[in-house]
Motif scaffolding. Sequence first.
Motif, PDB file in Angstrom:
ATOM      1  N   VAL A 146       0.834  -1.202   0.000  1.00  0.00           N
ATOM      2  CA  VAL A 146       0.000   0.000   0.000  1.00  0.00           C
ATOM      3  C   VAL A 146       0.871   1.256   0.000  1.00  0.00           C
ATOM      4  CG1 VAL A 146      -1.829   1.244   1.233  1.00  0.00           C
ATOM      5  CG2 VAL A 146      -1.796  -1.253   1.241  1.00  0.00           C
ATOM      6  N   PHE A 147       2.084   1.132   0.510  1.00  0.00           N
ATOM      7  CA  PHE A 147       2.997   2.283   0.614  1.00  0.00           C
ATOM      8  C   PHE A 147       4.308   1.951  -0.104  1.00  0.00           C
ATOM      9  CE2 PHE A 147       0.283   2.110   4.358  1.00  0.00           C
ATOM     10  CZ  PHE A 147      -0.283   3.382   4.378  1.00  0.00           C
ATOM     11  N   PRO A 148       4.265   1.751  -1.407  1.00  0.00           N
ATOM     12  CA  PRO A 148       5.448   1.245  -2.112  1.00  0.00           C
ATOM     13  C   PRO A 148       6.553   2.268  -2.330  1.00  0.00           C
ATOM     14  CG  PRO A 148       3.715   1.745  -3.680  1.00  0.00           C
ATOM     15  CD  PRO A 148       3.115   1.951  -2.305  1.00  0.00           C
ATOM     16  N   ARG A 162      -8.134   7.029   0.706  1.00  0.00           N
ATOM     17  CA  ARG A 162      -9.459   6.477   1.023  1.00  0.00           C
ATOM     18  C   ARG A 162      -9.351   5.109   1.685  1.00  0.00           C
ATOM     19  NH1 ARG A 162     -12.251   7.819  -4.838  1.00  0.00           N
ATOM     20  NH2 ARG A 162     -12.526  10.085  -4.548  1.00  0.00           N
ATOM     21  N   LEU A 163      -8.439   4.294   1.174  1.00  0.00           N
ATOM     22  CA  LEU A 163      -8.262   2.958   1.733  1.00  0.00           C
ATOM     23  C   LEU A 163      -7.731   3.031   3.156  1.00  0.00           C
ATOM     24  CD1 LEU A 163      -8.230  -0.138   1.221  1.00  0.00           C
ATOM     25  CD2 LEU A 163      -5.866   0.148   0.409  1.00  0.00           C
ATOM     26  N   THR A 164      -6.760   3.887   3.383  1.00  0.00           N
ATOM     27  CA  THR A 164      -6.145   4.004   4.708  1.00  0.00           C
ATOM     28  C   THR A 164      -7.153   4.475   5.748  1.00  0.00           C
ATOM     29  OG1 THR A 164      -4.012   4.499   3.663  1.00  0.00           O
ATOM     30  CG2 THR A 164      -4.254   5.077   5.973  1.00  0.00           C
ATOM     31  N   LYS A 165      -8.069   5.356   5.344  1.00  0.00           N
ATOM     32  CA  LYS A 165      -9.095   5.825   6.273  1.00  0.00           C
ATOM     33  C   LYS A 165      -9.993   4.692   6.754  1.00  0.00           C
ATOM     34  CE  LYS A 165     -11.469   9.458   5.547  1.00  0.00           C
ATOM     35  NZ  LYS A 165     -12.361  10.462   4.890  1.00  0.00           N
ATOM     36  N   LYS A 166     -10.178   3.675   5.909  1.00  0.00           N
ATOM     37  CA  LYS A 166     -11.110   2.593   6.230  1.00  0.00           C
ATOM     38  C   LYS A 166     -10.467   1.462   7.030  1.00  0.00           C
ATOM     39  CE  LYS A 166     -13.778   3.248   1.953  1.00  0.00           C
ATOM     40  NZ  LYS A 166     -14.180   2.615   0.662  1.00  0.00           N
ATOM     41  N   VAL A 167      -9.144   1.338   6.969  1.00  0.00           N
ATOM     42  CA  VAL A 167      -8.469   0.186   7.567  1.00  0.00           C
ATOM     43  C   VAL A 167      -7.571   0.655   8.710  1.00  0.00           C
ATOM     44  CG1 VAL A 167      -6.984  -1.806   7.139  1.00  0.00           C
ATOM     45  CG2 VAL A 167      -8.484  -0.944   5.319  1.00  0.00           C
ATOM     46  N   PRO A 168      -7.952   0.387   9.968  1.00  0.00           N
ATOM     47  CA  PRO A 168      -7.152   0.857  11.111  1.00  0.00           C
ATOM     48  C   PRO A 168      -5.699   0.394  11.066  1.00  0.00           C
ATOM     49  CG  PRO A 168      -9.297   0.088  11.845  1.00  0.00           C
ATOM     50  CD  PRO A 168      -9.182  -0.288  10.398  1.00  0.00           C
ATOM     51  N   TYR A 228       0.072   1.825  10.336  1.00  0.00           N
ATOM     52  CA  TYR A 228       1.290   1.684   9.532  1.00  0.00           C
ATOM     53  C   TYR A 228       1.715   3.053   8.989  1.00  0.00           C
ATOM     54  CZ  TYR A 228       4.516  -0.232   6.026  1.00  0.00           C
ATOM     55  OH  TYR A 228       5.629  -0.516   5.283  1.00  0.00           O
ATOM     56  N   GLU A 229       0.744   3.820   8.515  1.00  0.00           N
ATOM     57  CA  GLU A 229       1.042   5.132   7.964  1.00  0.00           C
ATOM     58  C   GLU A 229       1.638   6.045   9.032  1.00  0.00           C
ATOM     59  OE1 GLU A 229      -1.253   8.144   5.013  1.00  0.00           O
ATOM     60  OE2 GLU A 229      -2.247   7.774   6.926  1.00  0.00           O
ATOM     61  N   LEU A 230       1.119   5.975  10.247  1.00  0.00           N
ATOM     62  CA  LEU A 230       1.646   6.792  11.334  1.00  0.00           C
ATOM     63  C   LEU A 230       3.097   6.440  11.644  1.00  0.00           C
ATOM     64  CD1 LEU A 230      -1.410   6.867  13.767  1.00  0.00           C
ATOM     65  CD2 LEU A 230      -0.520   8.757  12.386  1.00  0.00           C
ATOM     66  N   SER A 231       3.438   5.156  11.514  1.00  0.00           N
ATOM     67  CA  SER A 231       4.828   4.758  11.746  1.00  0.00           C
ATOM     68  C   SER A 231       5.739   5.323  10.665  1.00  0.00           C
ATOM     69  CB  SER A 231       4.943   3.227  11.795  1.00  0.00           C
ATOM     70  OG  SER A 231       4.777   2.647  10.508  1.00  0.00           O
ATOM     71  N   VAL A 232       5.226   5.410   9.439  1.00  0.00           N
ATOM     72  CA  VAL A 232       6.000   6.001   8.343  1.00  0.00           C
ATOM     73  C   VAL A 232       6.195   7.500   8.585  1.00  0.00           C
ATOM     74  CG1 VAL A 232       6.016   6.521   5.880  1.00  0.00           C
ATOM     75  CG2 VAL A 232       5.265   4.278   6.664  1.00  0.00           C
ATOM     76  N   VAL A 233       5.128   8.163   9.001  1.00  0.00           N
ATOM     77  CA  VAL A 233       5.205   9.602   9.277  1.00  0.00           C
ATOM     78  C   VAL A 233       6.216   9.869  10.377  1.00  0.00           C
ATOM     79  CG1 VAL A 233       3.928  11.586  10.186  1.00  0.00           C
ATOM     80  CG2 VAL A 233       2.867  10.094   8.480  1.00  0.00           C
ATOM     81  N   TRP A 234       6.253   9.018  11.387  1.00  0.00           N
ATOM     82  CA  TRP A 234       7.198   9.186  12.488  1.00  0.00           C
ATOM     83  C   TRP A 234       8.637   9.089  11.985  1.00  0.00           C
ATOM     84  CZ3 TRP A 234      10.882   5.837  14.633  1.00  0.00           C
ATOM     85  CH2 TRP A 234      11.487   6.302  15.797  1.00  0.00           C
ATOM     86  N   ARG A 235       8.884   8.241  11.008  1.00  0.00           N
ATOM     87  CA  ARG A 235      10.243   8.114  10.460  1.00  0.00           C
ATOM     88  C   ARG A 235      10.650   9.385   9.714  1.00  0.00           C
ATOM     89  NH1 ARG A 235      10.513   2.838   7.004  1.00  0.00           N
ATOM     90  NH2 ARG A 235      12.741   3.347   6.992  1.00  0.00           N
ATOM     91  N   TYR A 236       9.708   9.996   9.015  1.00  0.00           N
ATOM     92  CA  TYR A 236      10.005  11.279   8.378  1.00  0.00           C
ATOM     93  C   TYR A 236      10.334  12.335   9.441  1.00  0.00           C
ATOM     94  CZ  TYR A 236       8.185   9.770   3.802  1.00  0.00           C
ATOM     95  OH  TYR A 236       7.986   9.144   2.602  1.00  0.00           O
ATOM     96  N   GLU A 237       9.523  12.377  10.474  1.00  0.00           N
ATOM     97  CA  GLU A 237       9.733  13.357  11.532  1.00  0.00           C
ATOM     98  C   GLU A 237      11.088  13.142  12.203  1.00  0.00           C
ATOM     99  OE1 GLU A 237       7.709  14.570  15.808  1.00  0.00           O
ATOM    100  OE2 GLU A 237       6.405  13.927  14.152  1.00  0.00           O
ATOM    101  N   ARG A 238      11.453  11.902  12.421  1.00  0.00           N
ATOM    102  CA  ARG A 238      12.736  11.606  13.050  1.00  0.00           C
ATOM    103  C   ARG A 238      13.896  12.066  12.175  1.00  0.00           C
ATOM    104  NH1 ARG A 238      14.285   5.449  14.357  1.00  0.00           N
ATOM    105  NH2 ARG A 238      14.304   5.429  12.079  1.00  0.00           N
ATOM    106  N   ALA A 239      13.780  11.888  10.860  1.00  0.00           N
ATOM    107  CA  ALA A 239      14.834  12.336   9.948  1.00  0.00           C
ATOM    108  C   ALA A 239      15.004  13.856  10.014  1.00  0.00           C
ATOM    109  CB  ALA A 239      14.516  11.897   8.519  1.00  0.00           C
TER     110      ALA A 239
END
Length: 224
Positions: free
Chosen positions: A48-50, A99-105, A110-121
């Motif tokens: 989903v996040f390729p 849209r898909l991410t909004k429907k699937v907790p 998973y997306e929040l973990s990706v965002v955290w990696r950006y923030e850490r960088a």
Amino acid sequence: MRDALVAAAFQLFLERGYEQTTIDDIVALAGVGRRSFFRYFPSKEDVVFPDHERCLADMTAFLSSSGYEHEPVRRVCDAARLVLRMYNENPTFSVQRYRLTKKVPGLRAYELSVVWRYERALAEYLRGRFAGQHDGTLHADVIAAAVVAAHNNALRSWLRSDGERDAGAEVDHALGYVQSAFGQQAAPPVIAEQGPEDVVVVVSRRGTPLWRVVQEIETALDHG
């Protein structure tokens, strides 16, 4: 192969739903084996996040190439724009993923973990720039969080419009708040050479705001 797997996965996600789609379903539609899938994606979530791993690598390289001549807050704002560029490369796919991410907790987590990696960088770069300053680590972490929050606010606004709004303008507006609030944090102090006569004494009450003290000093210098 990688793009074919992503295309097959999203076709099935839209037709059947994310939870109802298996990796076997994806590889069957793509016409490859399970081994080929795991060569590119460790899990179903990753398909989903390729593009995030590439984008994170680009951001890290961008920040690593920075010099002291780059104003640090502007630099991390420019780094965040790399994420926008990734989303804007394929607006249709980005909207579908939103849209898909909004429907699937699970995907949201998973997306929040990706965002955290950006923030850490971003924070790691800023910590290096603010090293040795009072509350340097605090400044770095707060600014990194503000950049991510501003970028994501604008990005979600664009995605909710189905990609119809001007993504660049949305993000520039949001990041402008960050730059106006935190810009020039790491600018080296400019010390003017002054003679012995350029001495100003200002008497203020305890608790007087710092901006007021600075204003009184500037007024005294202007009339000196």
